[in-house]
Design a protein around this motif. Sequence first.
Motif, PDB file in Angstrom:
ATOM      1  N   THR A 145       0.872  -1.381  -0.039  1.00  0.00           N
ATOM      2  CA  THR A 145      -0.009   0.244  -0.022  1.00  0.00           C
ATOM      3  C   THR A 145       1.029   1.388   0.036  1.00  0.00           C
ATOM      4  O   THR A 145       1.904   1.257   0.706  1.00  0.00           O
ATOM      5  CB  THR A 145      -0.893   0.045   1.197  1.00  0.00           C
TER       6      THR A 145
ATOM      7  N   GLU B 247      -2.100   6.677   2.152  1.00  0.00           N
ATOM      8  CA  GLU B 247      -3.578   6.543   3.159  1.00  0.00           C
ATOM      9  C   GLU B 247      -4.476   6.138   2.123  1.00  0.00           C
ATOM     10  O   GLU B 247      -4.726   6.659   0.972  1.00  0.00           O
ATOM     11  CB  GLU B 247      -3.840   7.473   3.890  1.00  0.00           C
TER      12      GLU B 247
ATOM     13  N   HIS C 164      -8.273   6.360   0.499  1.00  0.00           N
ATOM     14  CA  HIS C 164      -8.750   7.568   0.208  1.00  0.00           C
ATOM     15  C   HIS C 164     -10.518   7.095   0.145  1.00  0.00           C
ATOM     16  O   HIS C 164     -10.743   6.108  -0.303  1.00  0.00           O
ATOM     17  CB  HIS C 164      -8.678   8.246  -1.062  1.00  0.00           C
TER      18      HIS C 164
END
Length: 67
Positions: free
Chosen positions: A27, A30, A32
């Motif tokens: 990943t 962060e 969304h």
Amino acid sequence: MLKYTIELLNENSVSIKTITINENGETIGEPHRRAYLNDEKERAELIEDLPEYIQNAVFAVWDANNT
């Protein structure tokens, strides 16, 4: 690559979580989140923002309820 998750879906709205994944499957950044209402304006935004398979899943619920 983007990964989409439908988090909440009902006849009035949907919440979509988007995660960016790198080539190693990690990943990046962060998640969304974006919510869309079942109205003309936000349906058009959903069509612009999301891939067809997500659109189809959302519209299957929204259109079934004729909102």
